[in-house]
Scaffold this active site. Structure first.
Site, PDB file in Angstrom:
ATOM      1  N   ARG A   1      -2.410  -0.423  -8.225  1.00  0.00           N
ATOM      2  CA  ARG A   1      -3.040  -0.741  -7.364  1.00  0.00           C
ATOM      3  C   ARG A   1      -4.982  -0.076  -6.830  1.00  0.00           C
ATOM      4  NH1 ARG A   1      -1.629  -3.047  -1.801  1.00  0.00           N
ATOM      5  NH2 ARG A   1      -3.295  -1.687  -0.107  1.00  0.00           N
TER       6      ARG A   1
ATOM      7  N   ASP B   1      -6.436   5.575  11.464  1.00  0.00           N
ATOM      8  CA  ASP B   1      -7.055   5.868  10.558  1.00  0.00           C
ATOM      9  C   ASP B   1      -7.917   6.154  12.093  1.00  0.00           C
ATOM     10  OD1 ASP B   1      -6.457   4.981   8.946  1.00  0.00           O
ATOM     11  OD2 ASP B   1      -7.497   2.892   8.659  1.00  0.00           O
TER      12      ASP B   1
END
Length: 333
Positions: free
Chosen positions: A272, A207
Protein backbone atom coordinates in the site's frame (compact mmCIF):
# COMPACT_ATOMS: atom_id res chain seq x y z
CA UNK A 1 -5.69 -6.82 19.40
CA UNK A 2 -2.52 -8.80 20.17
CA UNK A 3 1.18 -8.06 20.20
CA UNK A 4 3.02 -9.86 17.44
CA UNK A 5 5.32 -12.67 18.57
CA UNK A 6 5.84 -14.45 15.26
CA UNK A 7 9.48 -15.66 15.06
CA UNK A 8 9.76 -14.53 11.44
CA UNK A 9 9.16 -10.97 12.63
CA UNK A 10 11.37 -10.95 15.70
CA UNK A 11 13.16 -7.90 14.32
CA UNK A 12 10.02 -5.89 15.01
CA UNK A 13 8.23 -7.61 17.93
CA UNK A 14 6.36 -4.56 19.21
CA UNK A 15 4.10 -4.06 16.19
CA UNK A 16 0.55 -5.03 17.04
CA UNK A 17 -1.95 -6.87 14.90
CA UNK A 18 -5.71 -6.78 14.64
CA UNK A 19 -8.45 -8.34 12.57
CA UNK A 20 -9.62 -6.53 9.43
CA UNK A 21 -13.18 -5.23 9.33
CA UNK A 22 -15.74 -5.23 6.53
CA UNK A 23 -15.66 -2.43 3.95
CA UNK A 24 -17.81 0.57 4.84
CA UNK A 25 -19.56 1.87 1.73
CA UNK A 26 -21.35 4.89 3.24
CA UNK A 27 -18.50 7.42 3.30
CA UNK A 28 -20.04 10.57 1.76
CA UNK A 29 -18.90 11.38 -1.78
CA UNK A 30 -18.76 15.05 -2.78
CA UNK A 31 -18.41 16.26 -6.36
CA UNK A 32 -16.65 19.63 -6.24
CA UNK A 33 -18.60 20.74 -9.32
CA UNK A 34 -21.93 20.14 -7.53
CA UNK A 35 -23.71 23.42 -6.65
CA UNK A 36 -24.60 21.79 -3.31
CA UNK A 37 -20.98 20.87 -2.52
CA UNK A 38 -20.69 23.37 0.35
CA UNK A 39 -23.73 21.90 2.11
CA UNK A 40 -22.65 18.30 1.48
CA UNK A 41 -19.14 18.92 2.84
CA UNK A 42 -20.45 20.47 6.06
CA UNK A 43 -22.88 17.58 6.55
CA UNK A 44 -20.15 15.00 5.90
CA UNK A 45 -17.78 16.66 8.35
CA UNK A 46 -20.49 16.87 11.01
CA UNK A 47 -21.46 13.21 10.63
CA UNK A 48 -18.18 11.46 9.81
CA UNK A 49 -15.30 13.94 10.00
CA UNK A 50 -14.40 12.76 6.50
CA UNK A 51 -15.58 12.57 2.90
CA UNK A 52 -14.37 11.39 -0.48
CA UNK A 53 -13.95 14.07 -3.14
CA UNK A 54 -14.40 13.49 -6.88
CA UNK A 55 -14.11 15.88 -9.82
CA UNK A 56 -11.37 17.50 -7.75
CA UNK A 57 -9.30 18.92 -10.60
CA UNK A 58 -6.01 17.26 -9.63
CA UNK A 59 -4.59 15.64 -12.80
CA UNK A 60 -4.37 11.85 -12.59
CA UNK A 61 -0.87 11.96 -14.10
CA UNK A 62 0.33 13.96 -11.07
CA UNK A 63 -0.88 11.16 -8.79
CA UNK A 64 0.54 8.29 -10.84
CA UNK A 65 3.85 10.04 -11.50
CA UNK A 66 4.42 10.67 -7.80
CA UNK A 67 3.44 7.10 -6.93
CA UNK A 68 5.96 5.79 -9.48
CA UNK A 69 8.76 7.96 -8.08
CA UNK A 70 7.88 7.06 -4.50
CA UNK A 71 7.97 3.34 -5.28
CA UNK A 72 11.31 3.81 -7.02
CA UNK A 73 12.68 5.28 -3.80
CA UNK A 74 11.11 2.67 -1.51
CA UNK A 75 12.51 -0.11 -3.72
CA UNK A 76 16.09 1.06 -3.09
CA UNK A 77 18.26 -0.96 -0.73
CA UNK A 78 17.84 -0.19 2.96
CA UNK A 79 21.30 1.43 3.29
CA UNK A 80 20.51 3.73 0.33
CA UNK A 81 17.20 4.81 1.86
CA UNK A 82 18.70 5.35 5.27
CA UNK A 83 21.00 8.04 3.89
CA UNK A 84 17.88 10.22 4.08
CA UNK A 85 17.27 9.32 7.74
CA UNK A 86 16.71 9.14 10.59
CA UNK A 87 13.89 11.71 10.41
CA UNK A 88 14.43 15.01 12.23
CA UNK A 89 11.28 14.91 11.88
CA UNK A 90 11.71 15.34 8.11
CA UNK A 91 13.40 12.71 5.99
CA UNK A 92 13.12 8.92 5.76
CA UNK A 93 11.85 6.75 8.60
CA UNK A 94 11.13 3.06 9.03
CA UNK A 95 8.90 1.37 11.63
CA UNK A 96 9.38 4.03 14.32
CA UNK A 97 6.67 6.70 14.20
CA UNK A 98 7.77 9.75 16.16
CA UNK A 99 10.07 9.83 19.19
CA UNK A 100 7.72 8.39 21.82
CA UNK A 101 7.73 4.66 21.23
CA UNK A 102 5.06 4.22 18.55
CA UNK A 103 5.90 1.64 15.88
CA UNK A 104 4.19 0.28 12.78
CA UNK A 105 4.72 -1.87 9.70
CA UNK A 106 5.63 1.17 7.62
CA UNK A 107 8.38 3.15 5.98
CA UNK A 108 7.83 6.75 5.06
CA UNK A 109 9.12 10.07 3.80
CA UNK A 110 8.08 13.27 5.59
CA UNK A 111 8.63 16.60 3.84
CA UNK A 112 7.98 20.23 4.71
CA UNK A 113 5.93 21.81 1.91
CA UNK A 114 7.86 25.09 2.17
CA UNK A 115 10.90 24.77 -0.14
CA UNK A 116 12.70 27.52 1.82
CA UNK A 117 12.98 25.28 4.88
CA UNK A 118 13.74 21.95 3.16
CA UNK A 119 16.06 19.96 5.43
CA UNK A 120 19.27 18.34 4.20
CA UNK A 121 17.81 14.90 4.90
CA UNK A 122 14.79 15.75 2.77
CA UNK A 123 17.00 16.89 -0.07
CA UNK A 124 18.94 13.62 0.00
CA UNK A 125 15.70 11.78 -0.81
CA UNK A 126 15.78 13.29 -4.28
CA UNK A 127 19.41 12.44 -5.08
CA UNK A 128 18.61 9.18 -6.88
CA UNK A 129 16.44 10.86 -9.51
CA UNK A 130 16.46 14.52 -8.45
CA UNK A 131 14.62 16.18 -11.31
CA UNK A 132 11.85 13.61 -11.71
CA UNK A 133 11.11 13.02 -8.03
CA UNK A 134 11.32 16.66 -6.97
CA UNK A 135 9.13 17.76 -9.89
CA UNK A 136 6.58 15.04 -9.14
CA UNK A 137 6.37 16.14 -5.49
CA UNK A 138 6.13 19.85 -6.37
CA UNK A 139 3.44 19.33 -9.05
CA UNK A 140 1.37 17.13 -6.77
CA UNK A 141 1.56 19.37 -3.70
CA UNK A 142 0.80 22.51 -5.68
CA UNK A 143 -2.32 20.98 -7.25
CA UNK A 144 -3.56 19.33 -4.05
CA UNK A 145 -3.02 22.51 -2.04
CA UNK A 146 -5.15 24.46 -4.54
CA UNK A 147 -7.93 21.88 -4.29
CA UNK A 148 -7.71 21.89 -0.49
CA UNK A 149 -8.08 25.68 -0.41
CA UNK A 150 -11.17 25.35 -2.59
CA UNK A 151 -12.61 22.84 -0.11
CA UNK A 152 -11.87 25.19 2.82
CA UNK A 153 -13.61 28.04 1.01
CA UNK A 154 -16.65 25.84 0.41
CA UNK A 155 -16.63 25.01 4.12
CA UNK A 156 -16.58 28.72 4.93
CA UNK A 157 -19.53 29.24 2.58
CA UNK A 158 -21.42 26.30 4.07
CA UNK A 159 -20.89 27.49 7.64
CA UNK A 160 -21.67 31.12 6.83
CA UNK A 161 -18.21 32.27 7.95
CA UNK A 162 -17.56 35.95 7.25
CA UNK A 163 -14.82 36.02 4.63
CA UNK A 164 -14.73 32.82 2.59
CA UNK A 165 -10.91 32.84 2.69
CA UNK A 166 -10.83 32.80 6.50
CA UNK A 167 -9.53 29.21 6.50
CA UNK A 168 -7.84 28.94 3.11
CA UNK A 169 -5.63 31.98 3.75
CA UNK A 170 -3.90 30.05 6.52
CA UNK A 171 -2.68 27.49 3.99
CA UNK A 172 -1.85 30.10 1.35
CA UNK A 173 0.23 32.08 3.86
CA UNK A 174 3.93 31.85 2.98
CA UNK A 175 4.58 30.81 6.58
CA UNK A 176 1.98 28.03 6.52
CA UNK A 177 3.30 25.09 8.54
CA UNK A 178 2.01 22.37 6.22
CA UNK A 179 3.73 19.07 5.57
CA UNK A 180 3.55 16.15 3.18
CA UNK A 181 3.96 12.45 3.87
CA UNK A 182 4.55 9.46 1.58
CA UNK A 183 3.79 6.16 3.33
CA UNK A 184 4.74 2.67 2.14
CA UNK A 185 3.21 -0.36 3.85
CA UNK A 186 5.05 -3.44 2.54
CA UNK A 187 3.15 -6.72 2.30
CA UNK A 188 3.70 -9.19 5.12
CA UNK A 189 2.86 -12.72 3.93
CA UNK A 190 4.28 -14.23 7.15
CA UNK A 191 1.12 -13.03 8.88
CA UNK A 192 -1.11 -15.44 6.98
CA UNK A 193 -0.31 -17.89 9.77
CA UNK A 194 -1.84 -15.54 12.36
CA UNK A 195 -5.49 -16.43 11.77
CA UNK A 196 -6.25 -13.74 9.24
CA UNK A 197 -4.87 -10.86 11.31
CA UNK A 198 -3.08 -7.83 9.85
CA UNK A 199 -0.10 -5.88 11.12
CA UNK A 200 -0.91 -2.34 12.19
CA UNK A 201 0.93 -0.08 9.78
CA UNK A 202 0.02 3.21 11.47
CA UNK A 203 -1.74 3.17 14.84
CA UNK A 204 -4.96 4.96 15.72
CA UNK A 205 -4.68 8.74 15.93
CA UNK A 206 -6.19 12.04 14.86
CA UNK A 207 -4.33 14.60 12.76
CA UNK A 208 -3.38 17.80 14.62
CA UNK A 209 -3.50 20.19 11.63
CA UNK A 210 -6.52 21.92 10.09
CA UNK A 211 -7.22 19.42 7.33
CA UNK A 212 -5.70 16.28 5.82
CA UNK A 213 -5.95 15.12 2.21
CA UNK A 214 -5.16 11.48 1.51
CA UNK A 215 -4.72 9.58 -1.72
CA UNK A 216 -3.63 5.93 -1.95
CA UNK A 217 -3.22 3.16 -4.46
CA UNK A 218 -5.97 0.54 -4.67
CA UNK A 219 -4.74 -1.53 -1.71
CA UNK A 220 -7.10 -1.25 1.25
CA UNK A 221 -5.98 -0.62 4.82
CA UNK A 222 -7.45 2.70 5.99
CA UNK A 223 -9.91 2.37 8.87
CA UNK A 224 -11.89 5.04 10.71
CA UNK A 225 -13.53 4.98 14.12
CA UNK A 226 -17.26 5.66 14.08
CA UNK A 227 -19.07 7.67 16.76
CA UNK A 228 -20.11 4.46 18.52
CA UNK A 229 -16.49 3.32 18.78
CA UNK A 230 -16.60 0.65 16.08
CA UNK A 231 -13.88 0.53 13.41
CA UNK A 232 -14.76 0.26 9.72
CA UNK A 233 -12.59 -0.09 6.61
CA UNK A 234 -12.68 2.62 3.94
CA UNK A 235 -12.68 1.26 0.36
CA UNK A 236 -9.65 2.63 -1.53
CA UNK A 237 -10.02 4.68 -4.72
CA UNK A 238 -6.78 5.66 -6.45
CA UNK A 239 -8.48 8.38 -8.53
CA UNK A 240 -10.03 10.25 -5.60
CA UNK A 241 -9.07 11.87 -2.30
CA UNK A 242 -10.27 11.37 1.25
CA UNK A 243 -10.42 14.58 3.27
CA UNK A 244 -10.31 14.54 7.08
CA UNK A 245 -11.07 17.07 9.80
CA UNK A 246 -7.96 17.86 11.86
CA UNK A 247 -7.83 18.78 15.55
CA UNK A 248 -7.29 22.46 14.73
CA UNK A 249 -10.45 22.62 12.61
CA UNK A 250 -12.35 20.93 15.44
CA UNK A 251 -11.34 23.80 17.71
CA UNK A 252 -12.01 26.46 15.07
CA UNK A 253 -15.58 25.15 14.69
CA UNK A 254 -15.89 24.83 18.50
CA UNK A 255 -16.52 21.11 18.23
CA UNK A 256 -19.10 21.25 15.45
CA UNK A 257 -16.66 19.22 13.34
CA UNK A 258 -14.79 16.42 15.10
CA UNK A 259 -11.37 15.21 13.99
CA UNK A 260 -11.72 11.61 12.89
CA UNK A 261 -9.71 8.88 14.60
CA UNK A 262 -8.14 6.59 12.02
CA UNK A 263 -5.48 3.91 11.53
CA UNK A 264 -3.96 1.84 8.74
CA UNK A 265 -3.54 -1.94 8.55
CA UNK A 266 -0.85 -3.42 6.34
CA UNK A 267 -2.02 -5.95 3.75
CA UNK A 268 -0.61 -9.46 3.98
CA UNK A 269 0.01 -9.80 0.24
CA UNK A 270 -0.13 -6.35 -1.41
CA UNK A 271 1.88 -3.16 -0.98
CA UNK A 272 0.00 0.00 0.00
CA UNK A 273 1.25 3.45 -0.97
CA UNK A 274 -0.42 6.57 0.39
CA UNK A 275 0.32 10.27 0.14
CA UNK A 276 -1.07 12.80 2.60
CA UNK A 277 -1.05 16.58 2.52
CA UNK A 278 -1.50 18.07 6.00
CA UNK A 279 -2.71 21.66 5.77
CA UNK A 280 -1.45 23.64 8.74
CA UNK A 281 -1.50 27.33 9.73
CA UNK A 282 1.53 29.52 10.52
CA UNK A 283 3.21 28.60 13.81
CA UNK A 284 2.13 31.87 15.45
CA UNK A 285 -1.56 31.50 14.49
CA UNK A 286 -3.96 31.43 17.43
CA UNK A 287 -6.26 28.41 17.24
CA UNK A 288 -9.60 29.63 18.55
CA UNK A 289 -13.27 29.21 17.51
CA UNK A 290 -14.13 31.49 14.61
CA UNK A 291 -16.13 34.51 15.86
CA UNK A 292 -18.86 34.16 13.24
CA UNK A 293 -19.62 30.66 14.56
CA UNK A 294 -20.03 31.85 18.14
CA UNK A 295 -23.39 33.60 17.78
CA UNK A 296 -25.61 34.01 20.81
CA UNK A 297 -22.83 34.17 23.36
CA UNK A 298 -21.67 30.59 22.88
CA UNK A 299 -18.67 29.79 25.06
CA UNK A 300 -15.48 28.31 23.68
CA UNK A 301 -14.93 24.68 24.63
CA UNK A 302 -11.16 25.16 24.43
CA UNK A 303 -8.40 27.21 25.98
CA UNK A 304 -6.65 29.63 23.66
CA UNK A 305 -3.37 28.36 22.16
CA UNK A 306 -1.14 28.87 19.15
CA UNK A 307 -0.50 26.25 16.51
CA UNK A 308 3.12 26.08 17.68
CA UNK A 309 2.00 25.30 21.24
CA UNK A 310 -0.39 22.60 20.11
CA UNK A 311 2.06 21.09 17.64
CA UNK A 312 4.76 20.84 20.30
CA UNK A 313 2.31 19.25 22.71
CA UNK A 314 1.01 16.81 20.10
CA UNK A 315 4.46 15.60 19.11
CA UNK A 316 5.35 14.90 22.75
CA UNK A 317 2.38 12.54 23.00
CA UNK A 318 1.73 8.98 21.87
CA UNK A 319 -0.31 8.45 18.70
CA UNK A 320 -3.45 7.26 20.48
CA UNK A 321 -3.52 9.96 23.16
CA UNK A 322 -6.39 12.44 23.33
CA UNK A 323 -4.22 15.38 22.36
CA UNK A 324 -6.97 17.97 22.56
CA UNK A 325 -7.89 16.88 26.08
CA UNK A 326 -5.11 19.05 27.51
CA UNK A 327 -6.67 22.12 25.86
CA UNK A 328 -10.32 21.56 26.73
CA UNK A 329 -11.89 23.89 29.25
CA UNK A 330 -13.20 22.28 32.40
CA UNK A 331 -16.70 23.13 33.60
CA UNK A 332 -16.95 26.72 34.77
CA UNK A 333 -13.53 27.69 33.45
Amino acid sequence: MVVLSQPALDHCPLIKTCKPTSLFTEIPVVDLSDPQAKTLIVKAFEEFGMFKVVNHGVPLEFMTSLETEALRFFNLTQPEKERAGPPDPFGYGSKRIGPNGDVGWIEYILLNTNPDVMSQKSLSIFQQSPQKFRSAVDDYISSVKEMTCEVLELIADGLGIEGRNMLSKLLRNEKSDSCFRLNHYPPCPELQALSGRNLIGFGEHTDPQIISVLRSNNTSGLQICMKDGTWVSVPPDHTSFFINVGDSLQVMTNGRFKSVKHRVLADNTKSRISMIYFGGPPLTEKIVPLPSLMAGGEESLYKEFTWCEYKNSAYKSRLGDNRLGLFEKSAGQ
